[in-house]
Design an enzyme around this catalytic site. Structure first.
Site, PDB file in Angstrom:
ATOM      1  N   ASP A 297       7.868 -27.777 -20.369  1.00  0.00           N
ATOM      2  CA  ASP A 297       8.140 -27.549 -21.639  1.00  0.00           C
ATOM      3  C   ASP A 297       7.064 -26.864 -22.314  1.00  0.00           C
ATOM      4  O   ASP A 297       5.887 -27.019 -21.942  1.00  0.00           O
ATOM      5  CB  ASP A 297       8.513 -28.719 -22.376  1.00  0.00           C
ATOM      6  CG  ASP A 297       9.908 -29.165 -21.871  1.00  0.00           C
ATOM      7  OD1 ASP A 297      10.561 -28.678 -21.269  1.00  0.00           O
ATOM      8  OD2 ASP A 297      10.035 -30.447 -22.161  1.00  0.00           O
ATOM      9  N   GLN A 298       7.246 -25.963 -23.242  1.00  0.00           N
ATOM     10  CA  GLN A 298       6.226 -25.317 -23.798  1.00  0.00           C
ATOM     11  C   GLN A 298       4.995 -26.156 -24.399  1.00  0.00           C
ATOM     12  O   GLN A 298       3.878 -25.827 -24.350  1.00  0.00           O
ATOM     13  CB  GLN A 298       6.929 -24.472 -25.218  1.00  0.00           C
ATOM     14  CG  GLN A 298       5.714 -23.453 -25.762  1.00  0.00           C
ATOM     15  CD  GLN A 298       6.348 -22.579 -26.487  1.00  0.00           C
ATOM     16  OE1 GLN A 298       7.654 -22.212 -26.548  1.00  0.00           O
ATOM     17  NE2 GLN A 298       5.564 -21.870 -27.526  1.00  0.00           N
TER      18      GLN A 298
END
Length: 186
Positions: A61-62
């Site tokens: 995830d970012q």
């Protein structure tokens, strides 16, 4: 080697391993913001490879920082994906949680439903249309006050799986307000 804030820790003719910085997307459809895949494709293309092939084997995830493995050949991509499926290669994570689970070493099994509108996943009853089984193992490494550090190994790879499952346990990841954590300083 560093390349636009990306540190490559290992590279050979078949694979590339790098540290994905927190805040950078692994892949993005936006052309105005660099993502890890684009930066590494440029690296592969400009550093004398026979091909500019690059396959994303797994994602983070970012907001998450960590090691990612990319394949530089179709054969390496097949081999790595096979290893992921047969447990020759697995995904391990560490996180700091708000709260301390009552069981310090355990397995979580939930059915998760992804809501595309809110970009959230939530635990729901088995049999809920669209819900998919999610399983992970966690182990508390240490505690400090009302927080703990955990090691997590995924058996499945669902959308926001760790974030959703830890939140459903009542122990969201520190700073992850999207999944119920209190706002905290960076």
């Amino acid at each position: 080697m560093k390349n636009k804030h990306v540190e490559i820790v290992y590279e050979d003719k078949d694979i590339l391993v790098c540290i994905k910085p927190a805040g950078m997307a692994t892949q993005s459809r936006r052309f105005d913001v660099p993502d890890l895949e684009s930066i590494l494709r440029n690296h592969v293309a400009t550093h004398g490879g026979k091909s500019d092939y690059l396959a994303v084997i797994h994602r983070l995830d970012q907001p998450v920082q960590g090691l990612l493995v990319f394949a530089k050949t179709p054969a390496a991509a097949r081999n790595l994906n096979k290893q992921l499926a047969t447990r020759g290669f697995s995904k391990h994570y560490q996180a700091v949680l708000e709260g301390i689970p009552s069981v310090l070493d355990g397995t979580l099994e939930n059915h998760l439903l992804h809501d595309a509108k809110s970009n959230l996943s939530r635990a729901c009853p088995a049999g809920t249309p669209g819900a998919r089984l999610a399983r992970l193992h966690y182990r508390v490494l240490r505690t400090e006050g009302e927080r703990c550090s955990v090691e997590i190994t995924l058996d499945t790879g669902r959308h926001h799986q760790i974030r959703a499952q830890m939140s459903s346990l009542g122990c969201p990841i520190v700073g992850d307000v999207k999944y119920g954590a209190k706002p905290s300083k960076p």
